[in-house]
Design a protein around this motif. Structure first.
Motif, PDB file in Angstrom:
ATOM      1  N   ARG A 120      45.521  35.611  31.366  1.00 15.04           N
ATOM      2  CA  ARG A 120      45.344  36.879  32.077  1.00 15.04           C
ATOM      3  C   ARG A 120      44.230  36.760  33.104  1.00 15.04           C
ATOM      4  O   ARG A 120      44.332  37.292  34.210  1.00 15.04           O
ATOM      5  N   THR A 121      43.160  36.078  32.724  1.00 17.00           N
ATOM      6  CA  THR A 121      42.030  35.920  33.641  1.00 17.00           C
ATOM      7  C   THR A 121      42.441  35.146  34.883  1.00 17.00           C
ATOM      8  O   THR A 121      42.089  35.521  36.008  1.00 17.00           O
ATOM      9  N   GLN A 122      43.203  34.081  34.703  1.00 10.69           N
ATOM     10  CA  GLN A 122      43.659  33.287  35.835  1.00 10.69           C
ATOM     11  C   GLN A 122      44.618  34.084  36.711  1.00 10.69           C
ATOM     12  O   GLN A 122      44.552  34.026  37.941  1.00 10.69           O
ATOM     13  N   ALA A 123      45.508  34.862  36.084  1.00  8.00           N
ATOM     14  CA  ALA A 123      46.453  35.680  36.851  1.00  8.00           C
ATOM     15  C   ALA A 123      45.723  36.760  37.620  1.00  8.00           C
ATOM     16  O   ALA A 123      46.056  37.063  38.773  1.00  8.00           O
ATOM     17  N   ALA A 124      44.691  37.355  36.988  1.00  8.18           N
ATOM     18  CA  ALA A 124      43.922  38.404  37.654  1.00  8.18           C
ATOM     19  C   ALA A 124      43.173  37.858  38.858  1.00  8.18           C
ATOM     20  O   ALA A 124      43.070  38.517  39.894  1.00  8.18           O
ATOM     21  N   GLU A 125      42.665  36.645  38.736  1.00 10.78           N
ATOM     22  CA  GLU A 125      41.952  36.034  39.855  1.00 10.78           C
ATOM     23  C   GLU A 125      42.877  35.818  41.044  1.00 10.78           C
ATOM     24  O   GLU A 125      42.495  36.024  42.196  1.00 10.78           O
ATOM     25  N   LYS A 126      44.126  35.416  40.792  1.00 13.86           N
ATOM     26  CA  LYS A 126      45.087  35.231  41.869  1.00 13.86           C
ATOM     27  C   LYS A 126      45.453  36.558  42.505  1.00 13.86           C
ATOM     28  O   LYS A 126      45.555  36.690  43.721  1.00 13.86           O
ATOM     29  N   THR A 127      45.639  37.590  41.668  1.00 14.98           N
ATOM     30  CA  THR A 127      45.994  38.909  42.178  1.00 14.98           C
ATOM     31  C   THR A 127      44.855  39.513  42.980  1.00 14.98           C
ATOM     32  O   THR A 127      45.064  40.162  44.006  1.00 14.98           O
ATOM     33  N   ASP A 128      43.630  39.279  42.523  1.00 16.01           N
ATOM     34  CA  ASP A 128      42.471  39.831  43.216  1.00 16.01           C
ATOM     35  C   ASP A 128      42.389  39.353  44.658  1.00 16.01           C
ATOM     36  O   ASP A 128      41.934  40.076  45.545  1.00 16.01           O
ATOM     37  N   ASP A 129      42.827  38.121  44.905  1.00 13.55           N
ATOM     38  CA  ASP A 129      42.770  37.570  46.257  1.00 13.55           C
ATOM     39  C   ASP A 129      43.702  38.310  47.217  1.00 13.55           C
ATOM     40  O   ASP A 129      43.539  38.240  48.432  1.00 13.55           O
ATOM     41  N   GLU A 130      44.696  39.021  46.672  1.00 14.64           N
ATOM     42  CA  GLU A 130      45.696  39.674  47.502  1.00 14.64           C
ATOM     43  C   GLU A 130      45.398  41.154  47.712  1.00 14.64           C
ATOM     44  O   GLU A 130      46.097  41.826  48.460  1.00 14.64           O
ATOM     45  N   LYS A 131      44.389  41.691  47.053  1.00 14.79           N
ATOM     46  CA  LYS A 131      44.077  43.117  47.144  1.00 14.79           C
ATOM     47  C   LYS A 131      42.683  43.317  47.737  1.00 14.79           C
ATOM     48  O   LYS A 131      41.815  42.452  47.618  1.00 14.79           O
ATOM     49  N   PRO A 132      42.463  44.484  48.398  1.00  8.46           N
ATOM     50  CA  PRO A 132      41.128  44.736  48.957  1.00  8.46           C
ATOM     51  C   PRO A 132      40.066  44.789  47.873  1.00  8.46           C
ATOM     52  O   PRO A 132      40.330  45.196  46.741  1.00  8.46           O
ATOM     53  N   GLN A 134      36.701  45.812  48.898  1.00  8.97           N
ATOM     54  CA  GLN A 134      35.648  46.689  49.413  1.00  8.97           C
ATOM     55  C   GLN A 134      36.225  48.090  49.585  1.00  8.97           C
ATOM     56  O   GLN A 134      37.285  48.261  50.198  1.00  8.97           O
ATOM     57  N   PHE A 135      35.514  49.100  49.081  1.00  9.59           N
ATOM     58  CA  PHE A 135      36.009  50.470  49.146  1.00  9.59           C
ATOM     59  C   PHE A 135      34.875  51.413  49.562  1.00  9.59           C
ATOM     60  O   PHE A 135      33.726  51.223  49.155  1.00  9.59           O
ATOM     61  N   SER A 136      35.235  52.420  50.354  1.00  6.11           N
ATOM     62  CA  SER A 136      34.293  53.463  50.741  1.00  6.11           C
ATOM     63  C   SER A 136      34.656  54.734  49.986  1.00  6.11           C
ATOM     64  O   SER A 136      35.782  55.234  50.087  1.00  6.11           O
ATOM     65  N   LEU A 137      33.693  55.254  49.207  1.00 11.61           N
ATOM     66  CA  LEU A 137      33.911  56.459  48.405  1.00 11.61           C
ATOM     67  C   LEU A 137      32.886  57.502  48.810  1.00 11.61           C
ATOM     68  O   LEU A 137      31.804  57.589  48.220  1.00 11.61           O
ATOM     69  N   GLY A 138      33.200  58.290  49.850  1.00  8.70           N
ATOM     70  CA  GLY A 138      32.224  59.244  50.349  1.00  8.70           C
ATOM     71  C   GLY A 138      30.988  58.514  50.830  1.00  8.70           C
ATOM     72  O   GLY A 138      31.062  57.654  51.707  1.00  8.70           O
ATOM     73  N   SER A 139      29.843  58.841  50.243  1.00  4.89           N
ATOM     74  CA  SER A 139      28.597  58.174  50.632  1.00  4.89           C
ATOM     75  C   SER A 139      28.352  56.892  49.840  1.00  4.89           C
ATOM     76  O   SER A 139      27.325  56.238  50.021  1.00  4.89           O
ATOM     77  N   TYR A 140      29.301  56.518  48.981  1.00  2.74           N
ATOM     78  CA  TYR A 140      29.178  55.307  48.177  1.00  2.74           C
ATOM     79  C   TYR A 140      29.992  54.166  48.788  1.00  2.74           C
ATOM     80  O   TYR A 140      31.044  54.388  49.394  1.00  2.74           O
ATOM     81  N   ASP A 141      29.505  52.946  48.593  1.00  2.00           N
ATOM     82  CA  ASP A 141      30.268  51.740  48.895  1.00  2.00           C
ATOM     83  C   ASP A 141      30.465  50.987  47.590  1.00  2.00           C
ATOM     84  O   ASP A 141      29.507  50.766  46.836  1.00  2.00           O
ATOM     85  N   PHE A 142      31.703  50.610  47.328  1.00  2.00           N
ATOM     86  CA  PHE A 142      32.032  49.911  46.087  1.00  2.00           C
ATOM     87  C   PHE A 142      32.529  48.517  46.420  1.00  2.00           C
ATOM     88  O   PHE A 142      33.515  48.345  47.124  1.00  2.00           O
ATOM     89  N   ASP A 143      31.817  47.507  45.924  1.00  3.48           N
ATOM     90  CA  ASP A 143      32.204  46.112  46.085  1.00  3.48           C
ATOM     91  C   ASP A 143      32.750  45.629  44.754  1.00  3.48           C
ATOM     92  O   ASP A 143      32.003  45.410  43.801  1.00  3.48           O
ATOM     93  N   TYR A 144      34.075  45.469  44.677  1.00  6.03           N
ATOM     94  CA  TYR A 144      34.706  45.072  43.414  1.00  6.03           C
ATOM     95  C   TYR A 144      34.310  43.660  43.006  1.00  6.03           C
ATOM     96  O   TYR A 144      34.098  43.382  41.825  1.00  6.03           O
ATOM     97  N   THR A 145      34.206  42.761  43.981  1.00  6.08           N
ATOM     98  CA  THR A 145      33.909  41.362  43.675  1.00  6.08           C
ATOM     99  C   THR A 145      32.550  41.205  43.000  1.00  6.08           C
ATOM    100  O   THR A 145      32.401  40.516  41.988  1.00  6.08           O
ATOM    101  N   SER A 146      31.547  41.868  43.554  1.00  9.66           N
ATOM    102  CA  SER A 146      30.201  41.786  42.970  1.00  9.66           C
ATOM    103  C   SER A 146      29.972  42.859  41.906  1.00  9.66           C
ATOM    104  O   SER A 146      28.928  42.870  41.254  1.00  9.66           O
ATOM    105  N   GLN A 147      30.947  43.785  41.760  1.00  9.34           N
ATOM    106  CA  GLN A 147      30.890  44.857  40.772  1.00  9.34           C
ATOM    107  C   GLN A 147      29.656  45.735  40.955  1.00  9.34           C
ATOM    108  O   GLN A 147      28.907  46.006  40.017  1.00  9.34           O
TER     109      GLN A 147
END
Length: 230
Positions: A120-132, A134-147
């Protein structure tokens, strides 16, 4: 060869698991006899997966797992607990565990869980490469990679489960994220216990985003959740 850190205070069980996983699973297994030794071993080299006994001297498995999550929020962790109480299982996931197994267990079952988690971890890593990531949530910035969530120069570190859940909400912004979809994507099982764990993570995420009233995660009765950004 995948490297596993096994922290188990029972010397007989520890050696048995180490030998079996190295022979049958073809893993490189480092065995430690208590939590303090386990933490020292973890800081010296990289591991692909951790197996932490909960009831240990000097430093219990939950404390060790919490300290490890501060160092590495993504390495897969399996907690081995002698208790079948739902509170212990909830705590295992709340601390960032990816799976748990209740003693006594069959070694074959542990090997199956390890292989499934690594896959699952390996599959998730491959899927993560295909999805954004970085996200903007109002006044927040969310970086999924660095959590990390950032607002006005202040940062909030997320656990792996928190980051995965928030990203799913972001990917379906202003749409309903069903409970089943979230549970199957993150926990790979939509049972009641995992649902309880997810509710804990949602409560934490809401607290992280509470300072911006334009950002809201609402419950959609009978269906799931919706991330609203006004």
């Amino acid at each position: 060869m995948k490297k596993i850190l096994l922290v188990e205070d029972d010397p007989n069980l520890g050696l048995l698991l180490q030998d079996y996983l190295q022979l049958k699973g073809k893993f490189d297994v480092v065995l430690c006899k208590d939590g303090e030794e386990g933490l020292r071993a973890f800081t010296k080299q990289a591991y692909d997966l951790l197996i932490l006994d909960v009831m240990m001297p000097k430093k219990d498995g939950f404390t060790l797992g919490k300290e490890i999550r501060k160092i590495n929020p993504t390495v897969p962790i399996i907690f081995a607990t002698a208790k079948a109480m739902i509170e212990d299982k909830t705590q295992a996931f709340t601390l960032g565990g990816d799976d748990y197994i209740t003693k006594p267990f069959r070694i074959e079952e542990l090997l199956l869980r390890i292989n499934a988690l690594l896959k699952r971890t390996q599959a998730a890593e491959k899927t993560d490469d295909e999805k954004p990531a970085q996200f903007s949530l109002g006044s927040y910035d969310f970086d999924y990679t660095s959590q990390i969530i950032t607002r006005n120069g202040n940062t909030q570190k997320l656990s792996t489960k928190e980051a995965e859940l928030l990203r799913l909400l972001c990917l379906k912004k202003n749409e309903v994220l069903t409970r089943e979809e979230a549970l199957l994507n993150i926990w790979h099982d939509d049972n009641y216990f995992n649902g309880r764990s997810m509710d804990v993570f949602l409560s934490k995420i809401r607290k992280y985003l509470k300072d911006d009233p334009s950002v809201e995660i609402i419950n959609v009765h009978g269906r799931g959740y919706k991330l609203l950004i006004n």
